[in-house]
Design an enzyme around this catalytic site. Structure first.
Site, PDB file in Angstrom:
ATOM      1  N   LEU A  44       0.855  -1.182   0.000  1.00 22.19           N
ATOM      2  CA  LEU A  44       0.000   0.000   0.000  1.00 22.19           C
ATOM      3  C   LEU A  44       0.891   1.231   0.000  1.00 22.19           C
ATOM      4  CD1 LEU A  44      -2.589  -1.189   2.668  1.00 22.19           C
ATOM      5  CD2 LEU A  44      -2.823  -1.266   0.176  1.00 22.19           C
ATOM      6  N   SER A  45       0.293   2.396  -0.220  1.00 27.94           N
ATOM      7  CA  SER A  45       1.137   3.588  -0.247  1.00 27.94           C
ATOM      8  C   SER A  45       1.852   3.780   1.084  1.00 27.94           C
ATOM      9  CB  SER A  45       0.324   4.832  -0.620  1.00 27.94           C
ATOM     10  OG  SER A  45      -0.722   5.046   0.288  1.00 27.94           O
ATOM     11  N   GLU A  46       1.192   3.412   2.194  1.00 28.98           N
ATOM     12  CA  GLU A  46       1.845   3.482   3.506  1.00 28.98           C
ATOM     13  C   GLU A  46       1.309   2.410   4.435  1.00 28.98           C
ATOM     14  OE1 GLU A  46       2.601   8.239   3.146  1.00 28.98           O
ATOM     15  OE2 GLU A  46       0.639   7.319   3.441  1.00 28.98           O
ATOM     16  N   THR A  47       2.185   1.925   5.302  1.00 24.99           N
ATOM     17  CA  THR A  47       1.852   1.021   6.401  1.00 24.99           C
ATOM     18  C   THR A  47       2.383   1.650   7.671  1.00 24.99           C
ATOM     19  OG1 THR A  47       1.955  -0.951   4.998  1.00 24.99           O
ATOM     20  CG2 THR A  47       2.202  -1.291   7.368  1.00 24.99           C
ATOM     21  N   HIS A  76      -2.157  10.437   5.988  1.00 22.34           N
ATOM     22  CA  HIS A  76      -3.194   9.404   5.992  1.00 22.34           C
ATOM     23  C   HIS A  76      -2.892   8.310   7.014  1.00 22.34           C
ATOM     24  CE1 HIS A  76      -1.926   5.842   3.411  1.00 22.34           C
ATOM     25  NE2 HIS A  76      -3.118   5.375   3.709  1.00 22.34           N
TER      26      HIS A  76
END
Length: 298
Positions: A44-47, A76
């Site tokens: 994902l774009s961020e974890t 986010h």
């Protein structure tokens, strides 16, 4: 070692829209290399990995990873983690509560308002006030990177600039939503102009026809081809727009629609406060909804 995780869609009230986020709970025992590997696995774009805080005033410590690198701050993951902590009872309970999440950039204050269903709304206050770089690539280079005509750059007298409220972005105003939708990123041109620069990611924005802001974000260095919703970039934009404002004292507010071109519509609420003609606070808020949970084997 089993670890619980949740998936949320952030900057939306509707499941399967917004920006997906993985939140790994009770991650104190994980090493940096393990967290980076897990972030690549989620892709994902961020974890975000939640750990016990080191700062006395913080409720939790958040370490944030894209598939390619760790970030000192991101919007986010902050909004999503704050909403999740409230939803699972690991934050102060109530209709309107505040607490602090520790990040690489420093303590980040958050305020959470609970909705009657499974969604929650969180607003962060950026730990860093707007910082501006003195140099950015010229318009012709930016236009070549985006695959648009150089005449389509600019909006409301605003020009390309590099701004950070914790993570630097090149803010690129374009003339219309149609120009925004027509972007075709040239990664080779990006690499020649921005790889290794202070601000490497591009946040391209315009005014919509109903007064809203529209945006797209591209971050090849972070391993993100395009992001459906980017709180740290939205904070930088709020700081830039507030710095331009003729208002000397007061609060300014905008709504950003992002992710539309990706089929992941997101809505970000950004605001800034000015006092004595100076920007004194920048905030980013949005809803988040929990869509999945499970156990991660490490």
């Amino acid at each position: 070692m089993p670890l619980a995780y949740c998936i949320l869609d952030v900057f939306t009230e509707r499941p399967y829209t917004g920006n997906p986020l993985a939140v790994v709970l009770d991650a104190d025992e994980l090493q940096t290399a393990q967290m980076q590997a897990i972030a690549r696995e989620f892709n994902l774009s961020e974890t975000v990995f939640l750990q016990s805080p080191r700062a006395e005033q913080a409720l939790a410590r958040a370490r944030i990873f894209t598939p390619a690198k760790e970030l000192p701050f991101a919007g986010h993951p902050t909004v999503g983690a704050a909403c999740l902590l409230s939803l699972i009872g690991k934050a102060p309970q109530g209709e309107d509560v505040s607490f602090v999440i520790e990040q690489g950039v420093g303590p980040v204050p958050v305020r959470v308002r609970r909705a009657p269903d499974r969604a929650a709304y969180a607003e962060l206050t950026a730990a860093q006030l707007p910082e501006f770089a003195s140099e950015v690539p010229d318009d012709a280079v930016i236009a070549r990177i985006l695959g648009i005509d150089v005449a389509n750059l600019g909006s409301n007298g605003e020009r390309v600039r590099a701004v950070s409220c914790g993570v630097p972005f090149v803010l690129v105003p374009v003339r219309t939503p149609e120009v925004l939708a027509g972007i075709d990123l040239d990664v080779a041109s990006w690499r020649r102009a921005l790889a290794g620069a202070w601000a490497q990611a591009l946040y391209v924005y315009t005014r919509g026809y109903e007064g809203e802001l529209r945006a797209r974000m591209f971050a090849p260095a972070m391993g993100i081809a395009e992001d459906p919703a980017t709180g740290s970039a939205a904070a930088a934009l709020a700081g830039a727009l507030a710095s331009d404002s003729p208002i000397v004292d007061g609060r300014l507010h905008w709504v950003i629609h992002q992710g539309v071109e990706m089929g992941r519509p997101s809505q970000l609420h950004i605001s800034a406060e000015r006092a004595g003609a100076a920007v004194t606070a920048v905030r980013v808020g949005g809803f988040a909804v929990r869509i999945a949970e499970g156990t991660l084997t490490v």
